[in-house]
Design a protein around this motif. Structure first.
Motif, PDB file in Angstrom:
ATOM      1  N   LYS A  71      41.862 -76.567  75.054  1.00 19.30           N
ATOM      2  CA  LYS A  71      40.636 -76.930  74.352  1.00 19.30           C
ATOM      3  C   LYS A  71      39.784 -77.874  75.207  1.00 19.30           C
ATOM      4  O   LYS A  71      40.297 -78.556  76.103  1.00 19.30           O
ATOM      5  N   GLN A  72      38.505 -77.901  74.897  1.00 20.50           N
ATOM      6  CA  GLN A  72      37.613 -78.902  75.480  1.00 20.50           C
ATOM      7  C   GLN A  72      37.412 -80.012  74.431  1.00 20.50           C
ATOM      8  O   GLN A  72      36.934 -79.745  73.329  1.00 20.50           O
ATOM      9  N   VAL A  73      37.802 -81.226  74.765  1.00 19.77           N
ATOM     10  CA  VAL A  73      37.687 -82.350  73.844  1.00 19.77           C
ATOM     11  C   VAL A  73      36.465 -83.173  74.236  1.00 19.77           C
ATOM     12  O   VAL A  73      36.362 -83.646  75.382  1.00 19.77           O
ATOM     13  N   VAL A  74      35.548 -83.340  73.300  1.00 21.04           N
ATOM     14  CA  VAL A  74      34.300 -84.071  73.540  1.00 21.04           C
ATOM     15  C   VAL A  74      34.286 -85.306  72.656  1.00 21.04           C
ATOM     16  O   VAL A  74      34.566 -85.227  71.455  1.00 21.04           O
ATOM     17  N   PHE A  75      33.954 -86.440  73.257  1.00 17.72           N
ATOM     18  CA  PHE A  75      33.764 -87.663  72.476  1.00 17.72           C
ATOM     19  C   PHE A  75      32.272 -87.904  72.307  1.00 17.72           C
ATOM     20  O   PHE A  75      31.539 -88.032  73.283  1.00 17.72           O
ATOM     21  N   PHE A  76      31.824 -87.966  71.047  1.00 15.25           N
ATOM     22  CA  PHE A  76      30.428 -88.238  70.698  1.00 15.25           C
ATOM     23  C   PHE A  76      30.272 -89.753  70.677  1.00 15.25           C
ATOM     24  O   PHE A  76      30.641 -90.420  69.717  1.00 15.25           O
ATOM     25  N   ALA A  77      29.742 -90.312  71.771  1.00  9.95           N
ATOM     26  CA  ALA A  77      29.692 -91.763  71.967  1.00  9.95           C
ATOM     27  C   ALA A  77      28.369 -92.322  71.478  1.00  9.95           C
ATOM     28  O   ALA A  77      27.292 -91.827  71.838  1.00  9.95           O
ATOM     29  N   VAL A  78      28.441 -93.376  70.662  1.00  7.80           N
ATOM     30  CA  VAL A  78      27.245 -94.070  70.181  1.00  7.80           C
ATOM     31  C   VAL A  78      27.478 -95.568  70.306  1.00  7.80           C
ATOM     32  O   VAL A  78      28.614 -96.031  70.433  1.00  7.80           O
ATOM     33  N   GLY A  79      26.384 -96.324  70.267  1.00 10.35           N
ATOM     34  CA  GLY A  79      26.521 -97.776  70.253  1.00 10.35           C
ATOM     35  C   GLY A  79      25.730 -98.456  71.344  1.00 10.35           C
ATOM     36  O   GLY A  79      25.312 -97.839  72.326  1.00 10.35           O
TER      37      GLY A  79
END
Length: 382
Positions: free
Chosen positions: A134-142
């Protein structure tokens, strides 16, 4: 002080309030104080501080809610990523119910997408290692508060060679929106309560521009009730001493138990290595602001979701009824929005200010400030 109860001590609060009243009596005009950070907004309204202070001190809510400032189009981009075959999208729990143009990540997950909330971006790396197909993506905010943890994760992914992990970066910086608000002239602000956790990374010097260029005093502040009250007293002293009138506003550090003038140098160096300032970035309520967002440096392009995927990047206007942008920039109070507390509630949010745990609308709704009358009726008594 070592314990939370000491920062909520009624006797200490009464002493600070007495000092604030003395100083306020010496003012020649009312003061409008912007608390930049949404955590300060929730402290103020959870503990009823706005009713404890003299009426001549008014709090104005700023653009420091990291979830709130993300525009709807970027949420739609994250939803697009979540729907890609073979993708596991990870993000903070704050983002799960934030509405996109059609639905939220929580609704996408209910429809079958693999969307998982994590407590830290580092938690996404084991997910990637456990799912090599799988491709794991982290949706980064802040703001600069959370950016170092994303930078650490990217560095570790590079060192460990985790090839199926990437970050969709939506990190933003504090200075550009504050400049836009002060320069815009639509919101009258006399002083600022500075965000303590941002300053723990960037230092108090990062806010010097407000004092030096705009003669607006700043007190970098902690997040307990006594912290906020002491910060108000410190700001008042700058006005009543004549320093502001003489053009000598300064940045003070109430949160010295955590914050240093230069901040966390190690974290800053890591961020400088991992991120690059974008030419421009879109903000909810403020539009496009130059040099305000953090993209991923070319050296880390293999772990940049915007390089790995052809993210649509479609820009989406906020719903016409939602005035989240005006709340974020201090132009209106939440109860002045037409849909606040009616069509827009924490269970049916239209805008991010209602769904975020740092949003001003959520603070007003959760702590009973549902309209002008009830906001004025909520009082704190000994």
């Amino acid at each position: 002080m070592r314990y939370v109860d000491e920062f909520r001590d009624p006797a200490a609060a009464r002493a600070l309030l007495h000092r604030i009243e003395e100083l306020t009596d010496r003012l020649d005009r009312p003061l409008r104080v912007m608390e930049i950070c949404g955590s300060h907004t929730h402290t103020i309204y959870r503990h009823g501080l706005e009713h404890l202070l003299p009426e001549r001190i008014e709090f104005i809510h700023g653009p420091g809610c990291p979830v709130c400032v993300i525009p709807m189009g970027r949420v739609d981009d994250a939803i697009w990523l979540a729907r890609r075959p073979g993708v596991i999208l990870t993000t903070f729990g704050d983002m799960m119910r934030v509405p996109g143009s059609q639905e939220s990540l929580l609704q996408v997950r209910a429809a079958g997408a693999d969307v998982r909330f994590v407590y830290s971006p580092l938690d996404a790396l084991p997910i990637a290692r456990d799912n090599p197909d799988k491709q794991v993506v982290f949706f980064a905010v802040g703001f600069e508060t959370t950016a170092p943890s994303t930078a650490v994760t990217l560095e570790r992914a590079r060192v460990e060679g985790v090839a199926n992990f990437s970050v969709f970066s939506n990190h933003v910086t504090t200075e550009p929106p504050l400049r836009a608000i002060v320069n815009g002239g639509e919101t009258e602000i006399d002083a600022f309560i500075g965000p303590g956790h941002v300053a723990s990374v960037v230092g108090t010097h990062a806010f010097d521009f407000l004092a030096e260029e705009f003669n607006r005093p700043v007190v970098v502040t902690g997040f307990e009730p006594l912290d906020v009250l002491q910060a108000v007293a410190m700001l008042l002293e700058q006005f009543t001493s004549g320093e502001v009138a003489a053009g000598r506003a300064t940045v003070q550090n109430q949160y010295a138990r955590v914050v240093r003038p230069d901040g966390n140098i190690v974290a800053q160096k890591l961020m400088d290595r991992v991120f690059r300032t974008r030419d421009t970035f879109e903000w909810r309520g403020l539009g496009w602001i130059d040099h305000s967002g953090l993209g991923i440096a070319p050296e880390y392009a293999a772990w940049d979701a915007e390089a790995t995927f052809t993210v649509p990047g479609v820009r989406v206007a906020d719903p016409p009824a939602c005035e989240c942008g005006s709340v974020l920039t201090g132009r209106i109070k939440p109860w002045q929005c037409r849909v606040f507390g009616t069509a827009c509630t924490p269970t049916t949010p239209i805008g991010t200010c209602m769904v975020s745990p740092e949003g001003a609308c959520a603070a007003y709704y959760n702590f009973g400030r549902l309209d002008r009358d009830t906001a004025n009726a909520v009082t704190i008594r000994d």
